[in-house]
Design an enzyme around this catalytic site. Structure first.
Site, PDB file in Angstrom:
ATOM      1  N   SER A 145       0.844  -1.195   0.000  1.00 31.62           N
ATOM      2  CA  SER A 145       0.000   0.000   0.000  1.00 31.62           C
ATOM      3  C   SER A 145       0.876   1.239   0.000  1.00 31.62           C
ATOM      4  O   SER A 145       1.962   1.250   0.604  1.00 31.62           O
ATOM      5  CB  SER A 145      -0.856  -0.015   1.262  1.00 31.62           C
ATOM      6  OG  SER A 145      -1.470   1.238   1.455  1.00 31.62           O
ATOM      7  N   TYR A 156      -2.158  -0.882  10.723  1.00 30.89           N
ATOM      8  CA  TYR A 156      -2.362  -1.409   9.370  1.00 30.89           C
ATOM      9  C   TYR A 156      -1.176  -1.033   8.474  1.00 30.89           C
ATOM     10  O   TYR A 156      -0.586  -1.880   7.797  1.00 30.89           O
ATOM     11  CB  TYR A 156      -3.671  -0.868   8.778  1.00 30.89           C
ATOM     12  CG  TYR A 156      -3.737  -1.002   7.289  1.00 30.89           C
ATOM     13  CD1 TYR A 156      -4.011  -2.229   6.701  1.00 30.89           C
ATOM     14  CD2 TYR A 156      -3.485   0.087   6.450  1.00 30.89           C
ATOM     15  CE1 TYR A 156      -4.037  -2.366   5.317  1.00 30.89           C
ATOM     16  CE2 TYR A 156      -3.508  -0.037   5.074  1.00 30.89           C
ATOM     17  CZ  TYR A 156      -3.785  -1.267   4.520  1.00 30.89           C
ATOM     18  OH  TYR A 156      -3.786  -1.398   3.156  1.00 30.89           O
ATOM     19  N   LYS A 188       1.918  -3.429   6.697  1.00 30.27           N
ATOM     20  CA  LYS A 188       2.310  -3.499   5.281  1.00 30.27           C
ATOM     21  C   LYS A 188       3.829  -3.269   5.150  1.00 30.27           C
ATOM     22  O   LYS A 188       4.513  -3.986   4.412  1.00 30.27           O
ATOM     23  CB  LYS A 188       1.533  -2.469   4.456  1.00 30.27           C
ATOM     24  CG  LYS A 188       0.061  -2.787   4.283  1.00 30.27           C
ATOM     25  CD  LYS A 188      -0.148  -4.023   3.417  1.00 30.27           C
ATOM     26  CE  LYS A 188      -1.604  -4.375   3.242  1.00 30.27           C
ATOM     27  NZ  LYS A 188      -1.832  -5.690   2.603  1.00 30.27           N
TER      28      LYS A 188
HETATM   29  N1  UFG Z   1     -13.039  10.960   2.988  1.00 31.06           N
HETATM   30  C1  UFG Z   1     -14.086  11.785   3.361  1.00 31.06           C
HETATM   31  N2  UFG Z   1     -15.213  11.201   3.862  1.00 31.06           N
HETATM   32  C2  UFG Z   1     -15.344   9.838   4.006  1.00 31.06           C
HETATM   33  C3  UFG Z   1     -14.262   9.014   3.619  1.00 31.06           C
HETATM   34  C4  UFG Z   1     -13.118   9.621   3.119  1.00 31.06           C
HETATM   35  O1  UFG Z   1     -14.016  13.010   3.250  1.00 31.06           O
HETATM   36  O2  UFG Z   1     -16.394   9.387   4.486  1.00 31.06           O
HETATM   37  C5  UFG Z   1     -11.822  11.576   2.411  1.00 31.06           C
HETATM   38  C6  UFG Z   1     -10.550  11.338   3.215  1.00 31.06           C
HETATM   39  O3  UFG Z   1     -10.403  12.325   4.202  1.00 31.06           O
HETATM   40  C7  UFG Z   1      -9.487  11.383   2.121  1.00 31.06           C
HETATM   41  C8  UFG Z   1     -10.212  10.818   0.909  1.00 31.06           C
HETATM   42  O4  UFG Z   1     -11.594  10.968   1.166  1.00 31.06           O
HETATM   43  O5  UFG Z   1      -9.135  12.713   1.846  1.00 31.06           O
HETATM   44  C9  UFG Z   1      -9.909   9.340   0.651  1.00 31.06           C
HETATM   45  O6  UFG Z   1     -10.174   8.605   1.846  1.00 31.06           O
HETATM   46  P1  UFG Z   1     -10.236   7.002   1.860  1.00 31.06           P
HETATM   47  O7  UFG Z   1     -10.611   6.595   3.232  1.00 31.06           O
HETATM   48  O8  UFG Z   1     -11.089   6.517   0.737  1.00 31.06           O
HETATM   49  O9  UFG Z   1      -8.750   6.587   1.493  1.00 31.06           O
HETATM   50  P2  UFG Z   1      -7.379   6.898   2.258  1.00 31.06           P
HETATM   51  O10 UFG Z   1      -6.541   7.668   1.287  1.00 31.06           O
HETATM   52  O11 UFG Z   1      -7.588   7.478   3.579  1.00 31.06           O
HETATM   53  O12 UFG Z   1      -6.826   5.438   2.491  1.00 31.06           O
HETATM   54  C10 UFG Z   1      -6.503   4.605   1.411  1.00 31.06           C
HETATM   55  C11 UFG Z   1      -6.785   3.139   1.780  1.00 31.06           C
HETATM   56  C12 UFG Z   1      -5.877   2.691   2.886  1.00 31.06           C
HETATM   57  C13 UFG Z   1      -4.469   2.980   2.552  1.00 31.06           C
HETATM   58  C14 UFG Z   1      -4.272   4.405   2.114  1.00 31.06           C
HETATM   59  C15 UFG Z   1      -2.879   4.571   1.570  1.00 31.06           C
HETATM   60  O13 UFG Z   1      -8.104   2.986   2.205  1.00 31.06           O
HETATM   61  O14 UFG Z   1      -6.024   1.301   3.036  1.00 31.06           O
HETATM   62  O15 UFG Z   1      -5.185   4.750   1.083  1.00 31.06           O
HETATM   63  O16 UFG Z   1      -2.622   5.815   1.138  1.00 31.06           O
HETATM   64  F1  UFG Z   1      -3.707   2.768   3.628  1.00 31.06           F
END
Ligand code: UFG
Length: 340
Positions: free
Chosen positions: A123, A149, A153
């Site tokens: 990841s 998590y 990784k």
């Molecule tokens: N977000 C919101 N509201 C939500 C969910 C997400 O505003 O309900 C925003 C987050 O703040 C972020 C973006 O949308 O700015 C993406 O969020 P995600 O949760 O979809 O993804 P992340 O980038 O936080 O995490 C993902 C994977 C993880 C991994 C990570 C690595 O889910 O498993 O990328 O960069 F670790």
């Protein structure tokens, strides 16, 4: 070539199984179905017309390898693992046990069986808080990570490097995924999160279908195009093709590859793209930033482009279209069909 897919019934595993079968590989799926459905495997069989041998087992359990005693395979793609960032903070021991023991058991098994080809689901989270953008594979790994998590990784990457040093014939690719989204264009397989989705796209899809009232946007004060978080969203079919390319290009040693598009999109850009693709409104409210989130992550995918001959070909609009096709025809994920 016969490929063992650990966690092959999950979101990325099922799409990869489909791509491999379409390219003439044979696949075997091992999954404990703790966060996946046998229905996903059935639908891959339906889409490809192939039969997929299925082994139900927890790879992290002691003696797990015994269930594979009669099963032949030439390569492994190791998807199996727990993946919820927030849950990993609450249940660190469970996360480390599952995500590390599964890899340790697998490496033992591969050595016993003389299997030397491994593709590992890593990841972009191993890079932690970005020191520069876009992030290439030289970016420091495992420095100041904020959740178990992510550490699991990074630790798995190190475990695989050490195992390869002791067993030089081992050829491994560490695939550092950015943000996988979308679904197979048929709408038959897709992401089916248990409970309230943690990730942006499945949450938006559930708002658009009417299952949830509104999206909470985690912060609009970041130094980005519109103040909301920016991520590199990659269509799951592009990601699946990246696994096939990594398998085809495995060379001895351990090589890390970013699988991302190289383009960042903000939360509000994803909201607008999803509204356009679905024709449905996605109401949202701005709430406080989520702990542990960074402003922006974007991949530099050039190494995978050049060495694997792979690149993303699908747009965010296509990912939204395919995610909507999946969500609207399966409003309860795989469960509806099982209980029908
Ligand atoms: N977000 C919101 N509201 C939500 C969910 C997400 O505003 O309900 C925003 C987050 O703040 C972020 C973006 O949308 O700015 C993406 O969020 P995600 O949760 O979809 O993804 P992340 O980038 O936080 O995490 C993902 C994977 C993880 C991994 C990570 C690595 O889910 O498993 O990328 O960069 F670790």
């Amino acid at each position: 070539m016969r490929v063992l897919l650990t966690g092959g019934a999950g979101y990325i595993g099922s799409h990869t199984a489909l791509v491999l079968l379409e390219r003439g590989y044979r696949v075997v799926v091992l999954d404990d179905f703790s966060n996946s459905s046998v229905e996903a495997v059935r639908r891959v069989e339906e889409l490809t017309g192939e039969t997929i041998p299925l082994i139900e087992a927890d790879l992290a359990a002691p003696g797990a390898a015994a269930v594979l005693s009669g099963v032949d395979f030439d390569a492994v793609i190791h998807f199996a693992g727990l993946k919820a960032v927030g849950e990993s903070v609450q249940q660190p021991v469970r996360y480390y046990r599952t995500n590390l023991d599964s890899t340790l058991n697998l490496l033992d098994l591969m050595a016993e069986r003389g299997v030397a080809k491994l593709v590992f689901s890593s990841s972009a989270t191993v890079y932690g808080d970005p020191r520069y953008l876009p992030q290439d594979e030289q970016h420091p790994v495992g420095v100041g990570l904020t959740n178990p998590y992510g550490w699991s990784k990074a630790m798995n990457e190190q475990i695989i490097r050490d195992a390869q040093a002791a067993r030089p014939e081992l050829a491994a690719a560490l695939l550092r995924y950015f943000n996988p989204v979308g679904a197979h264009p048929s709408g038959r397989i897709g992401e089916d999160p248990a409970g309230i989705p943690n990730n942006l796209m499945p949450y938006i899809a559930q708002v658009a279908v009417g299952a949830r009232e509104r999206l909470s946007v985690f912060g609009d004060g970041y130094p980005t195009v519109d103040g909301t978080g920016v991520r590199d969203y990659i269509h799951v079919m592009d990601l699946a093709e990246g696994h096939a390319a990594a398998l085809e290009h495995l060379t001895s040693g351990v090589t890390a590859y970013n699988l991302g598009s190289g383009t960042g999109s903000s939360v509000l850009e994803v909201v607008r793209a999803f509204e356009a693709a679905s024709g449905r409104p996605v109401p949202y409210e701005i709430v406080a930033p989520r702990a542990g989130d960074v402003a922006e992550t974007v991949a530099d995918p050039r190494k995978a482009n050049e060495e694997l001959g792979w690149r993303t070909t699908r747009t965010l609009a296509e990912a939204c279209r395919d995610s909507w096709a999946w969500q609207s025809s399966n409003p309860h994920g795989y469960r509806a069909e099982r209980t029908a």
